[in-house]
Design a protein around this motif. Sequence first.
Motif, mmCIF file in Angstrom:
data_model
loop_
_atom_site.group_PDB
_atom_site.id
_atom_site.type_symbol
_atom_site.label_atom_id
_atom_site.label_comp_id
_atom_site.label_asym_id
_atom_site.label_seq_id
_atom_site.Cartn_x
_atom_site.Cartn_y
_atom_site.Cartn_z
ATOM 1 N N ARG A 110 -2.741 -1.160 1.385
ATOM 2 C CA ARG A 110 -1.572 -0.900 0.540
ATOM 3 C C ARG A 110 -0.387 -1.656 1.129
ATOM 4 N NH1 ARG A 110 -0.368 5.131 -0.947
ATOM 5 N NH2 ARG A 110 0.770 4.015 -2.583
ATOM 6 N N THR A 111 0.202 -2.533 0.362
ATOM 7 C CA THR A 111 1.312 -3.334 0.846
ATOM 8 C C THR A 111 2.623 -2.837 0.249
ATOM 9 O OG1 THR A 111 0.953 -4.935 -0.918
ATOM 10 C CG2 THR A 111 -0.129 -5.361 1.184
ATOM 11 N N LEU A 112 3.662 -2.914 1.050
ATOM 12 C CA LEU A 112 5.014 -2.554 0.618
ATOM 13 C C LEU A 112 5.077 -1.135 0.047
ATOM 14 C CD1 LEU A 112 6.089 -5.923 -1.039
ATOM 15 C CD2 LEU A 112 6.361 -5.192 1.331
ATOM 16 N N VAL A 113 4.631 -0.175 0.854
ATOM 17 C CA VAL A 113 4.703 1.232 0.466
ATOM 18 C C VAL A 113 6.034 1.794 0.951
ATOM 19 C CG1 VAL A 113 3.626 3.496 0.686
ATOM 20 C CG2 VAL A 113 2.207 1.435 0.621
ATOM 21 N N ARG A 114 6.789 2.395 0.047
ATOM 22 C CA ARG A 114 8.094 2.964 0.386
ATOM 23 C C ARG A 114 7.899 4.381 0.918
ATOM 24 N NH1 ARG A 114 13.016 0.859 1.710
ATOM 25 N NH2 ARG A 114 14.650 2.420 1.382
#
Length: 200
Positions: A110-114
């Motif tokens: 999972r990329t760029l998870v806030r």
Amino acid sequence: MMLTKVIRTSAFRLTLLYAGIFCASFVVLFAVIYWSTARYMDRQFDDTVGNEIAEIQSDAASRNLASRQEIVSELTLNSPGFFYLLQDRDGHVLAGNLPAMMPKDGNVDRTLVRIQDRTLSLRGKGVHLKDDVFLFVALSTIELHKMQSAVARAFVWGFIATIFISLLSGAWISPAKIAGIEALSNVSREIVYGDLHRRI
């Protein structure tokens, strides 16, 4: 004119050959090291997350949904470095510190998870528990990215050093040291061009 003459010499071509061989060897070596390191780190991530998943499944196997929520909530508070998500079949987050996601069993990137005030890249594993509850456990890939950056920087400096050393080696094998080879080459060309009085 002088530059053209130097370029045509066997010494110059030999220098380029050495430089090409050294650089190609270095690139191949770097590719193997980079690939092997990345694979090793991925396996380490997957094994660590897999062990955490197995422990949660073992603890929650005979418990009800509320107890499983408590387990994940406690782990979220007491397991720094790990990220958890427990969600129901409708996508509602039941416990953990991750936002809801599309349920998918197996390893997931999972990329760029806030997460709160941070944006992270995660690698983890998802499994479906009983009652159609989905569990996802992950680790931040920041250390993996740092390591890859360090390897890439080492490659750049190593590549520069390889070019410098290969050119230095070529300079050491100067035309004076291979004068015999150059003379033989010149005589051969003259014979090919028709001067049959020349002898090697």
